[in-house]
Design an enzyme around this catalytic site. Structure first.
Site, PDB file in Angstrom:
ATOM      1  N   TYR A  42       0.799  -1.229   0.000  1.00  0.00           N
ATOM      2  CA  TYR A  42       0.000   0.000   0.000  1.00  0.00           C
ATOM      3  C   TYR A  42       0.829   1.277   0.000  1.00  0.00           C
ATOM      4  CZ  TYR A  42      -3.645  -3.331   1.168  1.00  0.00           C
ATOM      5  OH  TYR A  42      -4.508  -4.388   1.145  1.00  0.00           O
ATOM      6  N   ASN A  64     -13.435   3.413  -1.598  1.00  0.00           N
ATOM      7  CA  ASN A  64     -12.496   2.312  -1.467  1.00  0.00           C
ATOM      8  C   ASN A  64     -13.077   1.441  -0.368  1.00  0.00           C
ATOM      9  OD1 ASN A  64     -10.458   0.521  -0.868  1.00  0.00           O
ATOM     10  ND2 ASN A  64      -8.825   2.031  -1.108  1.00  0.00           N
ATOM     11  N   HIS A  97     -14.901  -7.344  -1.105  1.00  0.00           N
ATOM     12  CA  HIS A  97     -14.923  -8.759  -1.452  1.00  0.00           C
ATOM     13  C   HIS A  97     -15.928  -9.561  -0.633  1.00  0.00           C
ATOM     14  CE1 HIS A  97     -11.252  -7.315  -3.196  1.00  0.00           C
ATOM     15  NE2 HIS A  97     -10.801  -7.017  -1.987  1.00  0.00           N
ATOM     16  N   ASP A 148     -25.506  -3.396  -2.160  1.00  0.00           N
ATOM     17  CA  ASP A 148     -26.910  -3.011  -2.292  1.00  0.00           C
ATOM     18  C   ASP A 148     -27.107  -1.525  -2.014  1.00  0.00           C
ATOM     19  OD1 ASP A 148     -27.515  -5.602  -2.989  1.00  0.00           O
ATOM     20  OD2 ASP A 148     -28.423  -6.114  -1.047  1.00  0.00           O
ATOM     21  N   HIS A 206      -9.136   1.222  -5.692  1.00  0.00           N
ATOM     22  CA  HIS A 206      -8.278   0.337  -4.897  1.00  0.00           C
ATOM     23  C   HIS A 206      -6.837   0.742  -5.130  1.00  0.00           C
ATOM     24  CE1 HIS A 206     -11.541  -2.208  -3.709  1.00  0.00           C
ATOM     25  NE2 HIS A 206     -11.961  -2.176  -4.957  1.00  0.00           N
ATOM     26  N   SER A 247      -4.069  -1.014  -4.418  1.00  0.00           N
ATOM     27  CA  SER A 247      -3.323  -2.121  -5.016  1.00  0.00           C
ATOM     28  C   SER A 247      -4.153  -2.739  -6.142  1.00  0.00           C
ATOM     29  CB  SER A 247      -3.015  -3.188  -3.956  1.00  0.00           C
ATOM     30  OG  SER A 247      -4.206  -3.824  -3.523  1.00  0.00           O
ATOM     31  N   ARG A 303      -9.481 -11.860  -3.376  1.00  0.00           N
ATOM     32  CA  ARG A 303      -9.596 -10.428  -3.676  1.00  0.00           C
ATOM     33  C   ARG A 303      -9.980 -10.154  -5.128  1.00  0.00           C
ATOM     34  NH1 ARG A 303      -7.464  -7.678   0.797  1.00  0.00           N
ATOM     35  NH2 ARG A 303      -5.883  -8.874   1.898  1.00  0.00           N
TER      36      ARG A 303
END
Length: 147
Positions: A25, A76, A82, A89, A102, A104, A113
């Site tokens: 990150y 993010n 995931h 929703d 994201h 990464s 992921r």
């Protein structure tokens, strides 16, 4: 919040940016990301509302709060990307431009992921561009806003 606001939401563990897995990150902190986002918003004449929570329900409340009458929503979802059908929703009710970000490349990481519950309910995705992805998301959203 109003029609000039970009709402940037950050999910679990993003408060640990700069400390947690810097090889994945990077060394920038969430405060650094907020500064980048604020500058990007100012450059396009928008204001920033920047938030982070480790709690799924809080993120859902914020998505619902920002689902309309703002310029755009950037999210993010971190680990909830995931796992959370509920966050997905909530995002399906968003009527303003929405971008999934994201830091990464989630498709180059662990198998679990690779699937995002958010992709099919957001308008655009920026994945694997580091923290610069947030700036890209704001610029994309600004160019696609209707108000």
């Amino acid at each position: 919040m109003d029609s000039t606001t970009v709402l940037v939401l950050n999910g679990p563990n993003l408060n640990l940016l700069g400390e947690r897995e810097p090889e994945i990150y990077g060394s920038e902190t969430l405060a650094d990301v907020e500064r980048l986002c604020r500058a990007a918003c100012e450059a396009v004449g928008l204001t920033l509302e920047f938030r982070q929570s480790n709690h799924e329900g809080v993120l859902i409340d914020w998505v619902q709060e920002g689902r309309r009458d703002i310029a755009a929503l950037v999210i993010n979802g971190a680990g909830y990307t995931h796992t959370s059908v509920a966050l997905r929703d909530a995002l399906s009710a968003v009527t303003v431009p929405s971008v999934e970000v994201h830091i990464s490349d989630i498709h180059a990481r662990e198998e679990f992921r690779h699937h995002s519950y958010l992709t099919d309910v957001t308008d655009h995705q920026i994945i694997g561009h580091g923290t610069a992805g947030y700036v890209e998301a704001i610029h994309w959203a600004a160019s696609h806003r209707t108000a």
